[in-house]
Design a protein around this motif. Structure first.
Motif: not given
Length: 112
Positions: A5-9
């Protein structure tokens, strides 16, 4: 890794997200895991934050699948203006030639 899952961090959240990622890894696998850093705040672009998180996630997947290790230490630091990210285990590892090849590929592909 592509299925993660791509996590915007961003730089403000990265240290907390890394800490949580390592804790979750320990809970889910039973492998003792710890995240260590002396850094209190970061100043790096969001894309670099995202790549660091992805590298840690993939490294932990590899520890679980391949290393046979019972402990892992994830460390993020900075020295002389460069970021240092290490995953240390006492498990089986890659031959040093393979590690150098992977680092060169990452730098070329990601522009790091």
């Amino acid at each position: 890794m592509q299925q993660m899952k791509a996590i915007e961090v961003d730089a403000q959240r990265l240290l907390g997200v890394l800490h949580d990622t390592v804790e979750r890894f320990q809970r889910e696998t039973g492998i003792a895991a710890r995240f260590v850093t002396e850094l209190e705040e970061l100043d790096m672009p969001q894309r670099v934050c995202r790549e660091i998180l992805r590298i840690v996630q993939e490294g932990l997947v590899n520890v679980r699948k391949h290393s046979g290790a019972r402990h892992v230490l994830v460390r993020l630091g900075s020295s002389l203006g460069k970021w240092n990210l290490t995953l240390e285990t006492m498990g089986k590892g890659f031959p040093s030639r393979a590690v150098i090849t992977m680092i060169r590929w990452m730098r070329r592909e990601k522009g790091l």
